[in-house]
Motif scaffolding. Structure first.
Motif, PDB file in Angstrom:
ATOM      1  N   MET A   1       7.209   4.910  12.506  1.00 45.07           N
ATOM      2  CA  MET A   1       6.485   4.663  13.641  1.00 45.07           C
ATOM      3  C   MET A   1       4.898   4.023  13.396  1.00 45.07           C
ATOM      4  O   MET A   1       4.427   3.322  13.957  1.00 45.07           O
ATOM      5  N   ALA A   2       4.545   5.255  12.503  1.00 43.61           N
ATOM      6  CA  ALA A   2       2.961   4.606  12.144  1.00 43.61           C
ATOM      7  C   ALA A   2       2.978   3.240  11.268  1.00 43.61           C
ATOM      8  O   ALA A   2       2.007   2.453  11.723  1.00 43.61           O
ATOM      9  N   ARG A   3       3.981   2.953  10.524  1.00 44.27           N
ATOM     10  CA  ARG A   3       3.651   1.880   9.765  1.00 44.27           C
ATOM     11  C   ARG A   3       4.053   0.743  10.806  1.00 44.27           C
ATOM     12  O   ARG A   3       3.237  -0.470  10.778  1.00 44.27           O
ATOM     13  N   ALA A   4       4.889   0.882  11.657  1.00 42.77           N
ATOM     14  CA  ALA A   4       5.205  -0.147  12.551  1.00 42.77           C
ATOM     15  C   ALA A   4       4.169  -0.568  13.675  1.00 42.77           C
ATOM     16  O   ALA A   4       3.880  -1.574  13.835  1.00 42.77           O
ATOM     17  N   ALA A   5       3.497   0.524  14.006  1.00 44.70           N
ATOM     18  CA  ALA A   5       2.127   0.600  14.767  1.00 44.70           C
ATOM     19  C   ALA A   5       1.163  -0.425  13.981  1.00 44.70           C
ATOM     20  O   ALA A   5       0.367  -1.029  14.616  1.00 44.70           O
ATOM     21  N   TRP A   6       0.899   0.035  12.673  1.00 41.89           N
ATOM     22  CA  TRP A   6      -0.125  -0.652  11.983  1.00 41.89           C
ATOM     23  C   TRP A   6       0.226  -2.319  11.947  1.00 41.89           C
ATOM     24  O   TRP A   6      -0.833  -2.984  12.000  1.00 41.89           O
ATOM     25  N   GLY A   7       1.520  -2.590  11.661  1.00 38.51           N
ATOM     26  CA  GLY A   7       2.022  -3.568  11.497  1.00 38.51           C
ATOM     27  C   GLY A   7       1.888  -4.599  12.747  1.00 38.51           C
ATOM     28  O   GLY A   7       1.282  -5.782  12.881  1.00 38.51           O
ATOM     29  N   VAL A   8       2.095  -3.908  13.873  1.00 40.53           N
ATOM     30  CA  VAL A   8       1.932  -4.503  15.304  1.00 40.53           C
ATOM     31  C   VAL A   8       0.338  -4.678  15.467  1.00 40.53           C
ATOM     32  O   VAL A   8      -0.106  -5.724  15.999  1.00 40.53           O
ATOM     33  N   LEU A   9      -0.471  -3.537  15.018  1.00 40.40           N
ATOM     34  CA  LEU A   9      -1.827  -3.872  15.498  1.00 40.40           C
ATOM     35  C   LEU A   9      -2.439  -4.996  14.814  1.00 40.40           C
ATOM     36  O   LEU A   9      -3.203  -5.690  14.926  1.00 40.40           O
TER      37      LEU A   9
ATOM     38  N   VAL B   1       0.796  -1.291  -0.006  1.00 42.56           N
ATOM     39  CA  VAL B   1       0.041   0.050  -0.020  1.00 42.56           C
ATOM     40  C   VAL B   1       0.785   1.145  -0.062  1.00 42.56           C
ATOM     41  O   VAL B   1       0.323   2.299  -0.253  1.00 42.56           O
ATOM     42  N   ARG B   2       2.256   1.136   0.173  1.00 47.62           N
ATOM     43  CA  ARG B   2       3.249   2.168   0.148  1.00 47.62           C
ATOM     44  C   ARG B   2       2.809   3.196   1.477  1.00 47.62           C
ATOM     45  O   ARG B   2       2.966   4.262   1.003  1.00 47.62           O
TER      46      ARG B   2
ATOM     47  N   VAL C   1       8.809  -9.288  15.565  1.00 50.56           N
ATOM     48  CA  VAL C   1       8.911  -9.380  14.027  1.00 50.56           C
ATOM     49  C   VAL C   1       7.998  -8.256  13.574  1.00 50.56           C
ATOM     50  O   VAL C   1       8.377  -7.518  12.398  1.00 50.56           O
ATOM     51  N   ALA C   2       6.781  -8.202  13.963  1.00 47.50           N
ATOM     52  CA  ALA C   2       5.771  -7.183  13.118  1.00 47.50           C
ATOM     53  C   ALA C   2       6.537  -5.710  13.581  1.00 47.50           C
ATOM     54  O   ALA C   2       6.636  -4.894  12.594  1.00 47.50           O
ATOM     55  N   ALA C   3       7.040  -5.312  14.672  1.00 45.63           N
ATOM     56  CA  ALA C   3       7.499  -4.001  15.022  1.00 45.63           C
ATOM     57  C   ALA C   3       8.889  -3.736  14.057  1.00 45.63           C
ATOM     58  O   ALA C   3       9.076  -2.726  13.771  1.00 45.63           O
ATOM     59  N   VAL C   4       9.607  -4.821  14.021  1.00 42.07           N
ATOM     60  CA  VAL C   4      11.054  -4.696  13.488  1.00 42.07           C
ATOM     61  C   VAL C   4      10.730  -4.600  11.933  1.00 42.07           C
ATOM     62  O   VAL C   4      11.310  -3.780  11.142  1.00 42.07           O
TER      63      VAL C   4
END
Length: 133
Positions: free
Chosen positions: A59-67, A53-54, A127-130
């Motif tokens: 941090m926002a993308r990391a937060a979305w990934g963790v969520l 989705v680019r 792993v999601a956060a990283v």
């Protein structure tokens, strides 16, 4: 991130999480195990979807990934518990999903996940956060 991408990211993360959780539940039913190692794959899937989705790195993308990963873990565990309970009570998995109460589901999920499973679930979140940042 453009307005369209900002709306698309949570939608894609939700859809990807639901789809991955369904695959996880099917694998758990086929093997008779929790398959908690799938949490790591769910994290990598979330990272891939957010990159497709680019969404801008950070941090926002990391937060979305963790969520998305936490959502996938929760839905998969809920689905595994509901299908196992449905087998015992003679209900279809989708019927059992709606009838399973939060406290009962939480108790059964805690009983089903041992220390190794919890380590895999935690590793998935890390792993999601990283990988999503």
């Amino acid at each position: 991130m453009t307005p369209m991408r900002s709306r698309l990211a949570p939608t894609l993360a939700l859809a990807g999480g639901i789809g991955f959780a369904c695959a996880w539940v099917l694998l758990a039913q086929a093997t008779g195990r929790q398959c908690s190692w799938m949490a790591v794959l769910a994290a990598l899937d979330a990272a891939l979807l957010l990159r497709m989705v680019r969404v801008q790195p950070g941090m926002a993308r990391a937060a979305w990934g963790v969520l998305a990963t936490v959502l996938t873990i929760a839905l998969a565990n809920w689905g595994i518990v509901a299908t196992e309970l449905g087998k015992v009570t003679g209900l279809a998995p989708w019927t059992s999903l709606g009838r399973l109460g939060f406290e009962h589901g939480w108790l059964l999920a805690r009983l089903a996940n041992g220390a190794v499973d919890l380590a895999w679930l935690g590793a998935g979140i890390v792993v999601a956060a990283v990988s999503c940042r």
